[in-house]
Design an enzyme around this catalytic site. Structure first.
Site, short mmCIF file in Angstrom:
data_model
loop_
_atom_site.label_atom_id
_atom_site.label_comp_id
_atom_site.label_asym_id
_atom_site.label_seq_id
_atom_site.Cartn_x
_atom_site.Cartn_y
_atom_site.Cartn_z
N LYS A 147 -4.57 -11.35 -6.86
CA LYS A 147 -4.78 -10.51 -6.70
C LYS A 147 -3.80 -10.76 -8.19
O LYS A 147 -2.48 -11.14 -8.24
CB LYS A 147 -4.51 -8.97 -5.86
CG LYS A 147 -3.16 -8.94 -5.61
CD LYS A 147 -2.59 -8.03 -6.47
CE LYS A 147 -0.96 -7.89 -5.98
NZ LYS A 147 -0.23 -7.29 -7.42
N LYS A 181 0.18 -7.91 7.14
CA LYS A 181 1.02 -7.07 7.60
C LYS A 181 1.07 -7.00 9.03
O LYS A 181 -0.34 -6.81 9.78
CB LYS A 181 1.86 -6.61 6.82
CG LYS A 181 2.36 -6.36 5.57
CD LYS A 181 2.82 -5.70 4.77
CE LYS A 181 3.26 -4.61 3.90
NZ LYS A 181 4.79 -5.87 3.69
N HIS A 239 -4.43 -2.98 -3.15
CA HIS A 239 -3.44 -2.83 -1.58
C HIS A 239 -3.24 -1.03 -1.71
O HIS A 239 -3.88 -1.14 0.06
CB HIS A 239 -2.00 -2.34 -2.43
CG HIS A 239 -1.18 -4.05 -2.35
ND1 HIS A 239 -1.81 -5.20 -2.12
CD2 HIS A 239 -0.07 -4.20 -3.50
CE1 HIS A 239 -0.71 -5.81 -2.20
NE2 HIS A 239 -0.27 -5.42 -3.39
N LYS A 345 12.75 1.70 -0.54
CA LYS A 345 11.63 1.03 -1.38
C LYS A 345 11.02 1.60 0.36
O LYS A 345 11.55 1.42 1.41
CB LYS A 345 12.27 -0.57 -0.95
CG LYS A 345 11.34 -1.80 -1.09
CD LYS A 345 11.60 -3.21 -0.32
CE LYS A 345 10.02 -4.15 -0.10
NZ LYS A 345 10.69 -5.51 -0.54
#
Length: 493
Positions: A147, A181, A239, A345
């Protein structure tokens, strides 16, 4: 990882000297080899323009494996076995005459071919054409596309059309690494294997949902790409919308790839259009300015060393209040947020359940009378459910105390390492399973929705709002959710 049948193939990795390949793809393949999940006959052909020999290529890969894999995960025997699978081919991807070297290499084994395009999407079609002209592909060939595919709906269709001239849809694997994930995979199990959640998963029981993907880094030497793309194209279109689909979709008929993707497409088609009013009130666009992170000064986006446009209006932050127009999610807002140079993060999904309609405890504690399901994708993958219990102690009376029922993957499954997303995705491609990949119509419906926002920004010709590096984004993103009587999860922590 479960025991799986080992499938032989040749993996042609286009862009083998690039950051993605060296930082993610080769380490993922090494881990699969170390776990004995690769067939002995499987080869990895690294393709790039760099004029280096086989020995220097192997040394480059070895150095990066040792850099991006923990020392205790490097096994010298497995490393030697993996490096023996690697072969380097110097090639200009746009030069059709150069592909004869690849063809000759493939003829040595006649293994089924998997092509991984870690290259700009603009040349996907040209690579496919050159592969076809050189006789490198057949009906067993599979290709993996990184992507984002295009910069809007029109360019996405153009790229997909070019690829479709040579490959059927079942041969094309459009990758979104978030779908590999462990926690994202657990969304399927969590929602559809547990009646506790399945029966509560609608507007009758859920008040609102947050999806946050925050990065502490800036553009990290990606100005040429990022300044043209921006955070909406780079993160939201793929995402965040994929996470939204997995959270919001209805139960699929089964676990087949198309059953799941059919339900995701229904969610994308049901997204409420972004009109002028929504754009002004429910969409926040930001760009980081100079600030500090962990005690260090951080430059603003326009002051980044590789920056070439001091007047750029490219957004590095986006927050959106999205709504899904169907029965399940009527009047349930989805708050999406993603940005660079943020406080920490963090990738997480917060499901806020509705408060009890009849409240009998201390009035001043009413605001905490809420259950939250917290699904964390990074940095520590896991799931926790915030529940309320009585605070301990004789003198405290019936005081409520929030606390988590927590599943931390690294703690719970302490005998196993959590596989990286790319390991799972590579394994699925090798075995010919499209379960974790994105179908063309998903890409295009996502672009339809995002194009409304992009076109609105362009027509209004306004600059993104500034936010200091090291913060949680523009103040207006907090105001947007506060206006609805809610707050971002970390703001209320």
């Amino acid at each position: 990882m479960p025991t799986v049948a080992k499938t032989k193939c040749d993996i042609a990795l286009f862009g083998a000297q690039g950051d993605l390949a060296l930082r993610k793809l080769f380490p993922a393949l090494y881990q699969l080899d170390k776990a004995n999940l690769l067939a002995p006959q499987l080869r990895v052909l690294g393709l790039a323009r760099s004029p280096i020999d086989q020995e220097n290529f192997l040394e480059t890969v070895r150095i990066h494996l040792c850099k991006f894999i923990a020392p205790n995960e490097i096994d010298e025997i497995a490393l030697a076995r993996f490096l023996a699978r690697l072969f380097y081919i110097e090639i200009d991807f746009t030069d059709g005459s150069a592909y004869h070297t690849l063809h000759d290499k493939l003829c040595e084994t006649n293994n089924p071919l998997v092509c991984y395009f870690a290259t700009p999407a603009a040349i996907y079609g040209e690579i496919c054409q050159n592969l076809s002209n050189a006789g490198c592909i057949d009906n067993q060939t599979r290709i993996v596309l990184e992507k984002p595919i295009g910069y809007d709906l029109a360019s996405s269709k153009k790229i997909n059309d070019a690829v479709a001239q040579h490959f059927a849809e079942e041969q094309i694997y459009r990758i979104d690494h978030y779908l590999g994930k462990e926690t994202v995979q657990n969304l399927i199990a969590l929602r559809f294997a547990n009646s506790l959640f399945g029966s509560q998963w609608d507007h009758n029981h859920i008040d609102h949902i947050e999806i946050t993907v925050a990065e502490t880094i800036g553009i990290e030497h990606r100005w040429g790409y990022f300044d043209r793309a921006g955070q909406l194209r780079d993160m939201v279109q793929n995402h965040l919308l994929q996470l939204l689909c997995l959270i919001a979709m209805d139960p699929p008929n089964d676990l087949s790839a198309d059953s799941i993707r059919d339900e995701k497409v229904k969610v994308l088609k049901a997204l409420k259009p972004i009109d002028t009013h929504s754009l002004n009130h429910d969409v926040i666009r930001g760009q980081y300015c100079a600030g500090s992170f962990q005690g260090q000064l951080a430059p603003g986006y326009l002051e980044e060393p590789e920056g070439k446009d001091s007047q750029s209006c490219t957004e590095t932050f986006v927050a959106i209040k999205a709504q899904i127009c169907n029965w399940r999610w009527a009047n349930v807002p989805f708050y999406l947020r993603t940005g660079k140079r943020m406080t920490e993060k963090l990738s997480q999904i917060i499901i806020h359940f509705k408060r009890p309609p009849h409240y009998i405890f201390a009035p001043e504690q009413r605001d905490i009378a809420e259950n939250k399901l917290i699904i964390r994708l990074q940095p520590d993958e896991g799931i926790s459910l915030q529940v309320l219990t009585k605070d301990q102690g004789l003198e405290k009376g019936m005081r409520l105390k929030p606390g988590p029922l927590k599943l931390n993957f690294s703690d719970t499954f302490h005998t196993q390492r959590i596989p990286d997303a790319y390991e799972r995705l590579f394994l699925e491609v090798i075995q010919g399973s499209q379960y974790l990949f994105v179908r063309r119509d998903e890409i295009e419906y996502a672009w339809v929705w995002c194009d409304q926002i992009i076109n609105g920004w362009q027509s209004q010709n306004t600059r993104p709002q500034k936010y200091p590096a090291g913060s949680w984004g523009p103040v207006s993103s907090i105001a947007m959710i506060t206006r609805d009587g809610k707050s971002w999860h970390e703001d209320s922590a």
